[in-house]
Design an enzyme around this catalytic site. Structure first.
Site, mmCIF file in Angstrom:
data_model
loop_
_atom_site.group_PDB
_atom_site.id
_atom_site.type_symbol
_atom_site.label_atom_id
_atom_site.label_comp_id
_atom_site.label_asym_id
_atom_site.label_seq_id
_atom_site.Cartn_x
_atom_site.Cartn_y
_atom_site.Cartn_z
ATOM 1 N N LYS A 1 -1.695 21.905 -0.700
ATOM 2 C CA LYS A 1 -3.080 22.247 -1.014
ATOM 3 C C LYS A 1 -3.160 23.614 -1.677
ATOM 4 C CE LYS A 1 -5.959 20.727 2.113
ATOM 5 N NZ LYS A 1 -6.405 20.805 3.509
ATOM 6 N N ARG B 1 -8.362 26.011 6.134
ATOM 7 C CA ARG B 1 -7.832 24.680 5.827
ATOM 8 C C ARG B 1 -6.323 24.625 5.980
ATOM 9 N NH1 ARG B 1 -9.841 23.514 -0.158
ATOM 10 N NH2 ARG B 1 -9.548 21.355 0.545
ATOM 11 N N GLY C 1 -5.135 13.485 6.787
ATOM 12 C CA GLY C 1 -5.853 13.198 8.021
ATOM 13 C C GLY C 1 -5.167 13.668 9.279
ATOM 14 N N MET D 1 -4.129 16.881 10.025
ATOM 15 C CA MET D 1 -4.303 18.248 10.488
ATOM 16 C C MET D 1 -5.743 18.699 10.335
ATOM 17 S SD MET D 1 -0.688 19.652 9.275
ATOM 18 C CE MET D 1 -1.195 21.287 9.706
ATOM 19 N N ARG E 1 -4.280 16.358 -5.457
ATOM 20 C CA ARG E 1 -2.925 15.996 -5.032
ATOM 21 C C ARG E 1 -2.601 14.638 -5.640
ATOM 22 N NH1 ARG E 1 -4.782 15.139 1.163
ATOM 23 N NH2 ARG E 1 -6.304 13.544 0.736
ATOM 24 N N HIS F 1 -10.734 6.840 6.794
ATOM 25 C CA HIS F 1 -9.386 6.949 7.359
ATOM 26 C C HIS F 1 -8.649 5.608 7.300
ATOM 27 C CE1 HIS F 1 -6.440 6.996 10.714
ATOM 28 N NE2 HIS F 1 -6.187 8.203 10.236
ATOM 29 N N ARG G 1 23.586 -22.970 -0.253
ATOM 30 C CA ARG G 1 24.128 -23.499 1.009
ATOM 31 C C ARG G 1 23.969 -25.010 0.961
ATOM 32 N NH1 ARG G 1 20.831 -19.028 2.371
ATOM 33 N NH2 ARG G 1 21.914 -17.426 3.557
ATOM 34 N N ARG H 1 28.482 -23.135 -2.032
ATOM 35 C CA ARG H 1 29.351 -22.997 -0.864
ATOM 36 C C ARG H 1 29.569 -24.360 -0.236
ATOM 37 N NH1 ARG H 1 27.329 -19.526 4.131
ATOM 38 N NH2 ARG H 1 25.986 -21.340 4.431
ATOM 39 N N GLU I 1 34.012 -12.973 4.840
ATOM 40 C CA GLU I 1 33.106 -12.715 5.962
ATOM 41 C C GLU I 1 33.852 -12.501 7.263
ATOM 42 O OE1 GLU I 1 30.576 -16.179 6.138
ATOM 43 O OE2 GLU I 1 32.164 -17.417 5.298
ATOM 44 N N SER J 1 32.616 -13.340 -2.552
ATOM 45 C CA SER J 1 31.227 -13.070 -2.232
ATOM 46 C C SER J 1 31.193 -12.642 -0.773
ATOM 47 C CB SER J 1 30.374 -14.321 -2.449
ATOM 48 O OG SER J 1 29.054 -14.073 -2.035
ATOM 49 N N GLY K 1 29.862 -12.229 2.590
ATOM 50 C CA GLY K 1 28.776 -12.756 3.418
ATOM 51 C C GLY K 1 28.503 -11.731 4.499
ATOM 52 N N THR K 2 27.591 -10.824 4.199
ATOM 53 C CA THR K 2 27.470 -9.658 5.078
ATOM 54 C C THR K 2 26.855 -9.988 6.437
ATOM 55 O OG1 THR K 2 25.417 -9.070 3.955
ATOM 56 C CG2 THR K 2 27.422 -7.949 3.237
ATOM 57 N N ASN K 3 26.183 -11.130 6.550
ATOM 58 C CA ASN K 3 25.655 -11.480 7.885
ATOM 59 C C ASN K 3 26.798 -11.746 8.858
ATOM 60 O OD1 ASN K 3 23.233 -11.373 6.628
ATOM 61 N ND2 ASN K 3 22.866 -13.583 6.638
ATOM 62 N N ASP K 4 27.654 -12.708 8.473
ATOM 63 C CA ASP K 4 28.784 -13.018 9.347
ATOM 64 C C ASP K 4 29.733 -11.838 9.462
ATOM 65 O OD1 ASP K 4 28.698 -15.413 10.731
ATOM 66 O OD2 ASP K 4 29.128 -16.601 8.926
ATOM 67 N N CYS L 1 26.098 -11.572 -0.726
ATOM 68 C CA CYS L 1 24.976 -12.468 -0.504
ATOM 69 C C CYS L 1 24.548 -12.328 0.950
ATOM 70 C CB CYS L 1 25.344 -13.904 -0.833
ATOM 71 S SG CYS L 1 26.699 -14.543 0.154
ATOM 72 N N TYR M 1 27.505 -8.107 -8.520
ATOM 73 C CA TYR M 1 26.174 -8.681 -8.328
ATOM 74 C C TYR M 1 25.750 -8.654 -6.867
ATOM 75 C CZ TYR M 1 28.395 -12.991 -6.622
ATOM 76 O OH TYR M 1 29.125 -13.893 -5.913
HETATM 77 P P1 ADP Z 1 -8.026 17.631 4.517
HETATM 78 O O1 ADP Z 1 -6.676 18.181 4.335
HETATM 79 O O2 ADP Z 1 -8.205 16.887 5.779
HETATM 80 O O3 ADP Z 1 -8.494 16.888 3.307
HETATM 81 P P2 ADP Z 1 -9.533 19.893 3.626
HETATM 82 O O4 ADP Z 1 -8.974 21.216 3.909
HETATM 83 O O5 ADP Z 1 -9.322 19.386 2.278
HETATM 84 O O6 ADP Z 1 -8.999 18.878 4.710
HETATM 85 O O7 ADP Z 1 -11.059 19.939 3.949
HETATM 86 C C1 ADP Z 1 -11.820 18.786 4.044
HETATM 87 C C2 ADP Z 1 -13.069 18.928 3.240
HETATM 88 O O8 ADP Z 1 -13.794 20.058 3.642
HETATM 89 C C3 ADP Z 1 -12.848 19.113 1.773
HETATM 90 O O9 ADP Z 1 -12.693 17.912 1.135
HETATM 91 C C4 ADP Z 1 -14.124 19.767 1.344
HETATM 92 O O10 ADP Z 1 -15.100 18.807 1.065
HETATM 93 C C5 ADP Z 1 -14.509 20.559 2.554
HETATM 94 N N1 ADP Z 1 -14.174 21.943 2.300
HETATM 95 C C6 ADP Z 1 -13.024 22.584 2.517
HETATM 96 N N2 ADP Z 1 -13.082 23.849 2.108
HETATM 97 C C7 ADP Z 1 -14.314 24.016 1.577
HETATM 98 C C8 ADP Z 1 -14.975 25.098 0.953
HETATM 99 N N3 ADP Z 1 -14.388 26.281 0.769
HETATM 100 N N4 ADP Z 1 -16.229 24.905 0.536
HETATM 101 C C9 ADP Z 1 -16.832 23.714 0.706
HETATM 102 N N5 ADP Z 1 -16.268 22.655 1.261
HETATM 103 C C10 ADP Z 1 -15.005 22.805 1.705
HETATM 104 MG MG MG Z 2 -8.795 17.495 1.657
HETATM 105 MG MG MG Z 3 -9.086 16.780 7.763
#
Ligand code: ADP
Ligand code: MG
Ligand code: MG
Length: 882
Positions: free
Chosen positions: A25, A94, A103, A105, A342, A458, A565, A621, A748, A767, A769-772, A834, A854
């Site tokens: 980020k 952040r 999602g 952290m 990202r 999510h 087979r 075979r 095999e 060939s 036969g990696t199973n056997d 195979c 192959y």
């Molecule tokens: P995650 O890694 O879970 O996506 P973020 O750090 O991106 O968490 O934060 C989640 C959301 O919070 C961002 O998508 C944004 O909408 C909001 N946010 C984060 N920082 C700011 C900021 N400086 N101003 C306004 N909104 C923010």
């Molecule tokens: Mg984010």
């Molecule tokens: Mg988050």
């Protein structure tokens, strides 16, 4: 090295190459700054500090000074002061790990508010509602993330205050009393909400570091192979406000459609909202682009100028990174800010199309496009879909979050998914919405269905990442966790009932619905596979026993049949009867007569294979299983068969007893039958060559390869080769002309690997036969390993079954040795693999590296193998991309 790097507002210390230090980020915020995009200013505390934080149990010395200096600089840039009672600077804190863990952290918004600054914010903005709305968000997030008070305790207060209303319906006085209630929750939990913004900041930074070490984050890293040492950075950034009403809002977008790869901005937004709301699935968002699914007015319609600006910025980002981007943005009173970019997660289907499109657009080259395909994921492109002809009862419809059809028993809780998974029971996880605690259950469920949430919720994001069929936002269903059921109109579906979901259409169906393998559309897959073939050295063949399988294999790009087979050819009803007569017979004449009856049946089947394969190699075979497999095992069947064969029941029993083996896997099978009952193989060889000569006579090229199974001794192969050649030449002489053919063996048994140099003198090909070979090398059979293997797994002795993940360091060494020794006496020896491993990308890489010719796998895995073969070749020759 500094602990802190600044970014935003036109000037950054870092850039995109600094991900290990600044986290994904932070590095991308710096990069966007460098590109001149509007990024609210802030600074990044490096991942290095995270390491020191855990090593020393607190802040390293010097960090406080650097944070203070960076904060002072930030105040200067924004023109507001942190904790200022009149015009307070607010920040977000952040997380941002070196490797993205979506999602996993924590993030805290609106930090810097307290009972005094909130009034200042109200005055400065002229909007008390907005100020208190920001404060209530902050108190909840701080309580949850920093103080560790479970968010459900805040939610209970929310539900009580809101009733059927939404937050946007509350006025500032109501929001204010709501904030006081939230603070009471904190006090009741025995915690203290710090009014001092600097204290808030310190604790928030600690909490972000702490979130790197939660159970769920560690689990995510484990399942995604992310090293524990990577660490997280912390980004402190000036807040911009999407909850200021008017022309404000927030959203999430992809530069291309992450489900099917179609070009153009794809995403969702919410007016008058802040960050997490779009992702949290609590409000159903509207689409960014007009015409896409969602609730409410599209951004394109609501704010056309902003839409154009956003679209432009997203295109720029994609062209800059030469990769599909996933971005987060906020609009504060008509001004657009970029908050994150990202690499976008996508379905395998989308990955293929995006790769091919980007090559056409000149953004990347073919090799790069290939490098972005995970061969294993291609399986998902070839994932089942609902058969168009299927009878189905659609009971509800939600959003099509991740394509593919899934069928399983309904389960409402992730732990139970796990339990059923261990009993091999397929499940569909049904939830109101999912949260990171559900990851483990989602990993093993066949599919996921949620009642709430949008395309970027999510559940949707995680399911797409996993390539799992998923339907979200299915407001047609009413989930009752307590009674473990859901209603869909008149239908009640209880825990354990079967349902089928279609993540491509959003349909939810009662019961098990018939599925089909999907067809790839638009020719993207074919193009990509063509690029793969041009780079691969290993040839990919398929295991196919029938004309139908062979046709499928050919269509998926197999360059021959690596293993046919012939067992099933004996199970055709007429052939089975004759085979039984043959086995029961005690004089050579009746044995010969019985085989004579099987011959035309086999000839016909071989003819079909040769016709389909048109000159591509077809490895056949000869009979492999022990003879008793053709006789009945249950008593009631024995009398039926005795009647059918016209012999006495006790005579059949006697024969059965004579054939019985203590350990059939190590018994009278394969070449051993060829040695003791040569008529069987002779009949098969005759059928093969009569078919081949017949097809060749019609002007169709034929290339048979006869394979003798289970050879342990050079003498066995020498004997059977002579036999085979004699029959083949006989048939060819009868026809006056015949095709080129080769004779080889399946390797095999460990002894065959050791004696490969001698064996290769009698073989045109090997060939493996990696199973056997795996079972024989480990000395266990797949039928019995269930008794001890779970313990081996639990103790970490064997993390995965060597029958599914090729044992390169053990069995692999035998394959390598066998290949080298074989080629030492027969330079022209063709060598392949195979069996199950032939379609596994890791095994294919191994085969590439030891120079095999192959691999052969089941037809539907052929495309995976083709891409894996190309990647392996690129890796080996270092014409690779990383
Ligand atoms: P995650 O890694 O879970 O996506 P973020 O750090 O991106 O968490 O934060 C989640 C959301 O919070 C961002 O998508 C944004 O909408 C909001 N946010 C984060 N920082 C700011 C900021 N400086 N101003 C306004 N909104 C923010
Ligand atoms: Mg984010
Ligand atoms: Mg988050």
């Amino acid at each position: 090295m500094p602990f802190v790097y600044s970014f935003g507002d036109g000037k950054a210390d870092g850039n995109a190459t600094m991900k290990p230090l600044l986290g994904g980020k932070g590095a991308n915020l710096a990069e966007m700054t460098n590109l001149g995009l509007p990024v609210p200013p802030g600074f990044t505390i490096t991942t290095e500090v995270c390491g020191l934080f855990f090593a020393q149990g607190g802040w390293p010395s010097g960090l406080q000074d650097e944070v203070d200096a960076a904060l002072a600089a930030l105040e200067g840039r924004v023109g507001k002061k942190f904790g200022d009672p009149d015009r307070p600077l607010l920040v977000s804190v952040r997380s941002g790990a070196a490797v993205s863990m979506p999602g996993m952290m924590d993030t805290i918004l609106n930090l810097g508010l307290n009972d005094v600054t909130v009034e200042g914010l109200a005055r400065a903005s002229g909007d008390p509602r907005f100020a208190w709305d920001s404060y209530r968000r902050f108190v909840t997030m701080y309580g949850d993330v920093v103080l560790g008070i479970h968010y459900t305790r805040f939610h209970r207060v929310e539900e009580e205050i809101l009733g059927t209303r939404a937050f946007n319906d509350l006025d500032s006085a109501e929001l204010k009393s709501f904030v006081m209630r939230l603070k009471a929750v904190i006090t009741d939990a025995g915690q203290v909400f710090p009014e001092d913004p600097r204290e808030q900041l310190k604790h928030a930074i600690d909490a972000v570091f702490g979130s790197y070490n939660t159970h769920r984050a560690r689990y995510y890293r484990k399942t995604h192979g992310i090293p524990e040492t990577a660490g997280t950075a912390v980004n402190i950034q000036a807040m911009v406000f999407g909850n200021m009403g008017g022309v404000s809002g927030t959203g999430v977008g992809f530069t291309r459609n992450p489900k099917d790869g179609a070009p153009g901005v794809f995403g969702e937004w919410l007016p008058n909202a802040q960050g997490e709301e779009v992702v949290a699935g609590t409000r159903t968002p509207a689409p960014i682009r007009e015409g896409e699914a969602g609730e409410g007015q599209s951004l394109q319609q609501a704010m056309p100028a902003i839409f154009v600006e956003l679209d432009h910025m997203m295109r720029r980002l994609e062209a800059h990174y030469r990769e599909m981007q996933d971005i987060e943005f906020t609009i504060e009173q008509g001004k657009l800010y970029m908050l994150q970019t990202r690499t976008g997660k996508r379905t395998a289907l989308a990955a293929v199309r995006i790769g091919v499109d980007m090559v056409a657009e000149g953004l990347i080259d073919e090799t790069k496009a290939l490098s972005r395909i995970n061969p294993k994921d291609l399986e998902l492109v070839l994932r089942p879909v609902i058969s168009p002809a299927a009878k189905k009862k659609v009971i509800a419809k939600g959003l099509d979050a991740s394509p593919g059809a899934a069928c399983g028993r309904v389960v409402f809780n992730s732990n139970e998914v796990q339990e059923l998974y261990e009993r091999d029971e397929p499940t569909v996880l049904v939830r109101l919405e999912t949260s990171p605690e559900d990851i483990q259950g989602m990993t093993v469920a066949q599919g996921i269905l949620t009642a709430r949430g949008g395309q970027t919720s999510h559940a949707a994001v995680v399911a797409r990442g996993m390539g799992k069929p998923c339907v979200v936002g299915c407001t047609d269903i009413h989930v009752d966790y307590g009674r473990e059921l859901f209603y869909a109109g008149d239908t009640v579906i209880r825990k354990g009932d079967w349902i089928t979901i279609d993540g491509g259409t959003g349909e939810v169906m009662e019961g098990k619905v018939e599925m089909l393998s999907p067809q790839s559309e638009g020719g993207y897959m074919e193009k990509l596979l063509g690029w793969a073939d041009a780079r691969a050295r290993l040839q990919v063949r398929a295991n196919a026993d029938t004309g139908v399988d062979a046709a499928k294999a050919l269509q998926l790009g197999a360059r021959g049949i690596g293993l046919c087979r012939t067992e099933h050819m004996f199970f055709q009803p007429e052939a089975l009867k004759a085979m039984r007569r043959m086995i029961i017979a005690d004089d050579p004449q009746s044995r010969a007569r019985a085989l004579q009856d099987i011959l035309p049946i086999q000839r016909e089947m071989f003819t079909e294979l040769f016709e389909v394969m048109r000159g591509l190699p077809v490895t056949i075979r000869l009979l492999d299983p022990p003879l008793h497999e053709f006789l009945p095992s249950r008593d009631e069947d024995v009398s039926d068969v005795a009647k059918e064969l016209g012999i006495r029941v006790d005579a059949l029993h006697a024969r059965l007893e004579a054939l019985e083996e203590a350990n059939p896997m190590l018994g009278h099978r394969g070449v051993r039958v060829g040695v003791t009952t040569p008529e069987v193989y002779r009949m098969q060889v005759r059928a093969i060559f009569e078919a081949a000569c017949e097809v060749a006579r019609r002007g169709i090229a034929v290339h048979p390869e006869v394979m003798i199974p289970l050879v342990a001794m050079p003498e066995e192969l020498a004997r059977l080769r002579a036999d085979t050649e004699q029959v083949a030449e006989e048939v060819i002489a009868e026809y006056g002309n015949g095709p080129e053919y080769t004779i080889g063996t399946m390797i095999e048994l460990p002894r065959a690997c050791v004696l490969a140099a001698e064996i290769a003198k009698h073989a045109d090909f090997f060939s493996f036969g990696t199973n056997d070979l795996t079972q024989m090398t480990f000395g266990f059979s797949r039928d019995d390993m269930g008794k001890f293997f779970p313990d081996y797994q639990r103790l970490g002795l064997l993390p995965e079954s060597p029958l599914s993940v090729f044992d390169t360091i053990g069995v692999g060494q035998l394959v390598q040795m066998g290949t080298e020794r074989g080629r030492s006496t027969n330079a022209k020896l063709k060598v392949g693999v195979c069996g199950e491993h032939g379609g596994d990308p890791k095994s294919i890489e191994f085969c590439e590296n030891i120079g095999l010719n192959y691999v052969s796998c089941s037809p539907f895995r052929v495309p995976i193998a083709r891409v894996a073969a190309a990647r392996a070749a690129l890796l080996r020759t270092k014409r690779y991309w990383r």
